[in-house]
Scaffold this active site. Structure first.
Site, PDB file in Angstrom:
ATOM      1  N   TYR A   1       0.874  -1.120   0.069  1.00 55.42           N
ATOM      2  CA  TYR A   1      -0.120   0.156  -0.026  1.00 55.42           C
ATOM      3  C   TYR A   1       0.738   1.308  -0.006  1.00 55.42           C
ATOM      4  O   TYR A   1       1.817   1.277   0.745  1.00 55.42           O
ATOM      5  CB  TYR A   1      -0.960  -0.266   1.307  1.00 55.42           C
ATOM      6  CG  TYR A   1      -1.768   1.128   1.031  1.00 55.42           C
ATOM      7  CD1 TYR A   1      -3.045   1.217   0.335  1.00 55.42           C
ATOM      8  CD2 TYR A   1      -1.560   2.385   1.816  1.00 55.42           C
ATOM      9  CE1 TYR A   1      -3.621   2.123   0.199  1.00 55.42           C
ATOM     10  CE2 TYR A   1      -2.473   3.596   1.695  1.00 55.42           C
ATOM     11  CZ  TYR A   1      -3.378   3.476   0.998  1.00 55.42           C
ATOM     12  OH  TYR A   1      -4.295   4.345   0.583  1.00 55.42           O
TER      13      TYR A   1
ATOM     14  N   GLN B   1     -10.771   0.554   1.545  1.00 54.12           N
ATOM     15  CA  GLN B   1     -11.226  -0.216   0.583  1.00 54.12           C
ATOM     16  C   GLN B   1      -9.839  -0.826  -0.049  1.00 54.12           C
ATOM     17  O   GLN B   1     -10.017  -2.116  -0.892  1.00 54.12           O
ATOM     18  CB  GLN B   1     -12.068   0.434  -0.432  1.00 54.12           C
ATOM     19  CG  GLN B   1     -11.473   1.767  -1.125  1.00 54.12           C
ATOM     20  CD  GLN B   1     -11.629   3.104  -0.456  1.00 54.12           C
ATOM     21  OE1 GLN B   1     -11.956   2.919   0.709  1.00 54.12           O
ATOM     22  NE2 GLN B   1     -11.499   4.028  -0.980  1.00 54.12           N
TER      23      GLN B   1
ATOM     24  N   ASN C   1      -2.774   6.228   6.449  1.00 52.59           N
ATOM     25  CA  ASN C   1      -3.287   7.438   7.802  1.00 52.59           C
ATOM     26  C   ASN C   1      -4.250   6.291   8.534  1.00 52.59           C
ATOM     27  O   ASN C   1      -4.021   4.993   8.594  1.00 52.59           O
ATOM     28  CB  ASN C   1      -4.106   8.379   7.252  1.00 52.59           C
ATOM     29  CG  ASN C   1      -5.272   7.680   6.127  1.00 52.59           C
ATOM     30  OD1 ASN C   1      -5.582   6.462   6.331  1.00 52.59           O
ATOM     31  ND2 ASN C   1      -5.767   8.549   5.551  1.00 52.59           N
TER      32      ASN C   1
ATOM     33  N   SER D   1       6.629   8.973  12.916  1.00 52.26           N
ATOM     34  CA  SER D   1       8.173   8.797  12.719  1.00 52.26           C
ATOM     35  C   SER D   1       9.042   9.388  14.155  1.00 52.26           C
ATOM     36  O   SER D   1       8.411  10.216  14.649  1.00 52.26           O
ATOM     37  CB  SER D   1       8.279   9.575  11.495  1.00 52.26           C
ATOM     38  OG  SER D   1       9.366   8.770  10.880  1.00 52.26           O
TER      39      SER D   1
ATOM     40  N   GLN E   1      13.329  15.191  10.477  1.00 51.29           N
ATOM     41  CA  GLN E   1      12.171  13.928  10.972  1.00 51.29           C
ATOM     42  C   GLN E   1      10.845  14.703  11.296  1.00 51.29           C
ATOM     43  O   GLN E   1       9.707  14.269  11.142  1.00 51.29           O
ATOM     44  CB  GLN E   1      12.889  13.216  12.230  1.00 51.29           C
ATOM     45  CG  GLN E   1      11.930  11.918  12.567  1.00 51.29           C
ATOM     46  CD  GLN E   1      12.300  11.281  11.173  1.00 51.29           C
ATOM     47  OE1 GLN E   1      12.866  11.029  10.324  1.00 51.29           O
ATOM     48  NE2 GLN E   1      11.557   9.896  11.259  1.00 51.29           N
TER      49      GLN E   1
ATOM     50  N   HIS F   1       7.991  15.361   8.919  1.00 51.95           N
ATOM     51  CA  HIS F   1       7.232  14.080   8.457  1.00 51.95           C
ATOM     52  C   HIS F   1       5.788  14.552   8.817  1.00 51.95           C
ATOM     53  O   HIS F   1       4.820  14.165   8.080  1.00 51.95           O
ATOM     54  CB  HIS F   1       7.692  12.931   9.052  1.00 51.95           C
ATOM     55  CG  HIS F   1       8.412  12.037   8.337  1.00 51.95           C
ATOM     56  ND1 HIS F   1       8.243  11.710   6.978  1.00 51.95           N
ATOM     57  CD2 HIS F   1       9.945  11.692   8.288  1.00 51.95           C
ATOM     58  CE1 HIS F   1       9.071  10.949   6.533  1.00 51.95           C
ATOM     59  NE2 HIS F   1      10.288  11.097   7.207  1.00 51.95           N
TER      60      HIS F   1
ATOM     61  N   GLU G   1      12.680   4.729  16.564  1.00 50.66           N
ATOM     62  CA  GLU G   1      12.917   4.278  15.147  1.00 50.66           C
ATOM     63  C   GLU G   1      14.111   4.400  14.390  1.00 50.66           C
ATOM     64  O   GLU G   1      14.728   3.509  13.920  1.00 50.66           O
ATOM     65  CB  GLU G   1      11.621   5.076  14.552  1.00 50.66           C
ATOM     66  CG  GLU G   1      11.358   4.505  13.056  1.00 50.66           C
ATOM     67  CD  GLU G   1      10.582   5.416  12.145  1.00 50.66           C
ATOM     68  OE1 GLU G   1      10.130   6.414  12.371  1.00 50.66           O
ATOM     69  OE2 GLU G   1      10.272   4.961  10.916  1.00 50.66           O
ATOM     70  N   HIS G   2      14.716   5.667  14.456  1.00 55.53           N
ATOM     71  CA  HIS G   2      16.007   5.983  14.047  1.00 55.53           C
ATOM     72  C   HIS G   2      16.908   6.616  15.178  1.00 55.53           C
ATOM     73  O   HIS G   2      16.452   7.465  15.946  1.00 55.53           O
ATOM     74  CB  HIS G   2      15.797   7.182  12.772  1.00 55.53           C
ATOM     75  CG  HIS G   2      14.934   6.955  11.660  1.00 55.53           C
ATOM     76  ND1 HIS G   2      13.655   7.259  11.981  1.00 55.53           N
ATOM     77  CD2 HIS G   2      15.144   6.155  10.628  1.00 55.53           C
ATOM     78  CE1 HIS G   2      12.955   7.053  10.610  1.00 55.53           C
ATOM     79  NE2 HIS G   2      13.683   6.292   9.886  1.00 55.53           N
TER      80      HIS G   2
ATOM     81  N   ASP H   1      16.617   7.005   4.459  1.00 60.67           N
ATOM     82  CA  ASP H   1      15.244   7.178   4.081  1.00 60.67           C
ATOM     83  C   ASP H   1      15.021   6.767   2.316  1.00 60.67           C
ATOM     84  O   ASP H   1      14.076   6.375   1.652  1.00 60.67           O
ATOM     85  CB  ASP H   1      14.666   8.629   4.138  1.00 60.67           C
ATOM     86  CG  ASP H   1      14.233   8.602   5.504  1.00 60.67           C
ATOM     87  OD1 ASP H   1      13.747   7.599   6.202  1.00 60.67           O
ATOM     88  OD2 ASP H   1      13.939   9.818   5.934  1.00 60.67           O
TER      89      ASP H   1
ATOM     90  N   GLU I   1       5.024 -37.148  28.514  1.00 60.92           N
ATOM     91  CA  GLU I   1       3.857 -36.263  28.194  1.00 60.92           C
ATOM     92  C   GLU I   1       2.410 -36.786  28.053  1.00 60.92           C
ATOM     93  O   GLU I   1       1.498 -36.342  27.404  1.00 60.92           O
ATOM     94  CB  GLU I   1       4.144 -35.470  27.153  1.00 60.92           C
ATOM     95  CG  GLU I   1       5.438 -34.318  27.421  1.00 60.92           C
ATOM     96  CD  GLU I   1       5.517 -33.454  26.265  1.00 60.92           C
ATOM     97  OE1 GLU I   1       4.852 -33.365  25.232  1.00 60.92           O
ATOM     98  OE2 GLU I   1       6.368 -32.287  26.328  1.00 60.92           O
TER      99      GLU I   1
ATOM    100  N   HIS J   1       2.626 -40.789  20.048  1.00 64.11           N
ATOM    101  CA  HIS J   1       3.670 -40.137  19.395  1.00 64.11           C
ATOM    102  C   HIS J   1       4.888 -41.164  19.624  1.00 64.11           C
ATOM    103  O   HIS J   1       5.539 -41.201  18.878  1.00 64.11           O
ATOM    104  CB  HIS J   1       4.063 -38.795  20.349  1.00 64.11           C
ATOM    105  CG  HIS J   1       3.128 -37.614  19.986  1.00 64.11           C
ATOM    106  ND1 HIS J   1       1.903 -37.641  19.957  1.00 64.11           N
ATOM    107  CD2 HIS J   1       3.757 -36.542  19.358  1.00 64.11           C
ATOM    108  CE1 HIS J   1       1.513 -36.362  19.205  1.00 64.11           C
ATOM    109  NE2 HIS J   1       2.561 -35.664  19.129  1.00 64.11           N
TER     110      HIS J   1
END
Lengths: 429, 429
Positions: free
Chosen positions: B124, B186, B209, B233, B255, B258, B322-323, B356, B410, B415
């Site tokens: 996506y 969708q 989003n 971010s 950063q 963003h 994250e970074h 990036d 067990e 088995h």
């Protein structure tokens, strides 16, 4: 076991359907217990231990002495068997370590990955009918190899408030010190949120009933991760004329005895083999202590006779079984045909129970078709791979202009500036 | 940016808190749209495209011609920049392939892993203010290297029903053929369930989003997996006296631009550096097109001055950014101190925007503290590792008795039988 002959590809979808599992809406219950644990900590954990397990242990955490004592209480031959299994599981999981390799992607641009253990992990071992000490090995060994700093193990008390000795022995053997006598939703809640006694963890592993499964799903909402979505055990066997119906029957039954919702499927190229296997299943099941459970599982199970092995592999990949036995001559020649599966057993002597206990592979595997998008548990499950990069002057000169152009095209001017400001200095020197 | 001096460890927890993100309850909406897509397929997808994007494209799927045309519509220098980035990302992700290594865990017991691509993956790519063609590279390149059979890309149409040319160019360059002009819930619904036009996928990647995030969460309930939970971010910088405040400011701003919910943190050992950086931030932000967004993000952001670097790394690991930029002399000497992070940038020239776009590392990384239990996207994200085992006669004789003992302990008799029945034959030969 119903037998099907050369079903058309259209029919494969319905043949690959799993038995519908009764799904319980446990969200309200699990949310309530988690909320109470968040507010009241150990008090809530004790309360639900009393409600669900009918006992309240003196202390939630086991002492070193209690754990050590267990080693003296189990038979020597079981200890040795567990030690042998541990050695093999260790060897295989140590081999999964990734060496650090620095890649110079462009002159002066160096990129690599380094592995770091997840610091805090939780292991859940169910109580119930069978004491799953083998699962302790399968989860604790890779956690130790990874180097997880804090490993918490929760397992429910029996009616007398005790934990099975073999579980404690396996835990002790693998170096687990933080063992808690807590089960079910309250165990997963405690490891998700942390209490006065139980440390908060970042990832929770291990099987369990519908309550544990629902609690692990809820744990996700609290930022904790889990190993694999849970589901009933499965075995698919692909057999040619070299297969032994006695072995096939034994393997099918070994998976069927797990639970009445287990599913076993045999795909073969000979009607006579299918019939001989059914006869053997009916014979061997008689002597099983868990024959009632296995019998129910067999009602969900199928034998499909195809004219060719190609179709067998095709259907197997569509079904995506947890375990796959290739009971064929020169089984290793077929590995390229195998796409969707958790773990594969090649040849007539590689029985599935070997992987459950002692060959070295992990027995925590994707079920319910998740083999299409999940791997089984491995060393990778206990680590993260962090990327590193180091860029030299030459490196920034090489890739800097491309970054500037791309950042500008994405309308991210500050991203561009971070390069421009450095390049300016480099060219001014 | 507020500055803190030598906060005590007790205060670290609150300093590590993320800004509270307004959470929307979109479960009802996403469930409704998914249900409608399940029943009506493309008709439902078109309906919601019309509602949310205000357009209904002639065809949901782009033609080869439409995609090819895009390559002619973007500037040559952008094409070359994208190609350079592609080469580096390719090199680094190819290096992540694992060689097959057969381990003999016990004499006659052979275990190994083989990688298989996830067959059906969805990518996506959001529309909106910035056309994220770089994310096409970051997801499509490892998908191709892994060998994913079906790669579906969805991205929303703009007001004129069109898709950004750079996105199409990047998709075409990486060999993506199945591109759909569908966005939001969708799109995720179509890739989760499949429609007449859009193939069902097994794993969905990519940012988005709150609607996309909610839809990806819902996809999990349908057995589809996702890359990483989404979040704003983040960048954390650890700087010593060797750092350049101009660079630090540029990185923090890159950063911050963003989104207004982004968070940037600077940890350093010199008050003067903190002050100089703030001055620089205030100067550089003036010229940014996205200064309003960056300004809001800076309100969530902190500078912390510590007496020692040890505390900087301690707080960084607790925050799990994250970074992480290590703007220190001999930055590579500190890698062992880094535990929880998505991606690391070493030294004054390794700016975050390099990762990036073009250094080769992946930019799809864990945010919101998930660096404690998630890795960023890599080749591993597009494959599964299947375990294989082959056991010889000698092998079964070596481990069979241990399996029998463990299975019996067990209480899993079937088995045990699977081994016993084979061992009997072996010893009778």
């Amino acid at each position: 076991m119903k037998t099907y002959y050369n079903p058309t590809k259209k029919e494969w979808s319905s043949l690959c359907e799993r038995p519908v599992i009764k799904s319980y809406n446990l969200e309200e219950l699990t949310t309530q217990i988690f909320t109470e644990i968040q507010r009241k900590g150990d008090v809530a954990v004790r309360k639900y231990t009393s409600i669900f397990d009918g006992v309240v242990p003196d202390s939630l955490k086991l002492t070193e002495q209690e754990i050590a004592l267990s080693a003296k209480l189990i038979p020597e031959e079981l200890k040795q068997a567990i030690q042998l299994a541990k050695t093999n599981i260790e060897k295989f999981h140590i081999s999964q370590k990734e060496a650090k390799t620095i890649i110079e992607t462009t002159e002066g641009v160096y990129c690599w990955r380094e592995s770091r253990a997840i610091e805090n992990v939780g292991i859940y071992i169910p109580g119930g009918s069978a004491p799953l000490f083998s699962t302790v090995l399968m989860l604790a060994i890779p956690a130790q190899i990874a180097g997880c700093k804090n490993i918490v193990l929760c397992t429910p008390p029996d009616k007398n408030g005790k934990i099975n000795d073999a579980i404690l022995y396996a835990a002790q053997l693998t170096g687990i010190k933080d063992i808690y006598c807590i089960g079910g939703i309250q165990a997963i809640g405690a490891m998700t949120l942390g209490t006065e006694s139980v440390p908060k963890t970042d990832k929770i592993f291990g099987p369990g009933n519908q309550y544990v499964t629902a609690a692990k799903q809820l744990a996700l909402k609290y930022g904790v991760t889990i190993d694999i979505p849970a589901g009933p055990s499965e075995l698919l066997i692909i057999a040619d004329t070299s297969a032994n119906p006695e072995y096939l029957a034994a393997d099918l039954l070994s998976q069927a005895e797990h639970g009445s919702d287990s599913q076993v499927i045999l795909l073969c190229t000979e009607e006579s083999l299918a019939k001989a296997t059914i006869t053997e299943v009916n014979r061997q099941i008689q002597d099983l202590p868990r024959r009632e459970i296995a019998g129910k599982a067999l009602q969900n199970s199928k034998i499909i006779v195809f004219d060719d092995l190609e179709s067998c592999f095709g259907l197997s990949n569509q079904y995506a079984p947890e375990h796959l036995i290739i009971a064929c001559e020169n089984a290793e020649n077929y590995t390229d045909k195998i796409i969707n599966v958790g773990s594969v057993f090649l040849g007539n002597l590689s029985c599935e129970s070997a992987g459950d206990y002692a060959s070295g592979t992990n027995h925590t595997l994707p079920t319910n078709g998740y083999a299409k998008n999940y791997s089984g548990v491995s060393l990778d499950s206990f680590i993260r791979k962090i990327t590193f990069q180091k860029i030299s002057e030459k490196g920034l000169q090489n890739i800097g202009p491309a970054i500037e152009i791309m950042a500008e095209a994405e309308q991210l001017q500050a991203h561009k500036n971070a390069v421009t400001i450095r390049l300016k200095d480099l060219y001014n020197v």
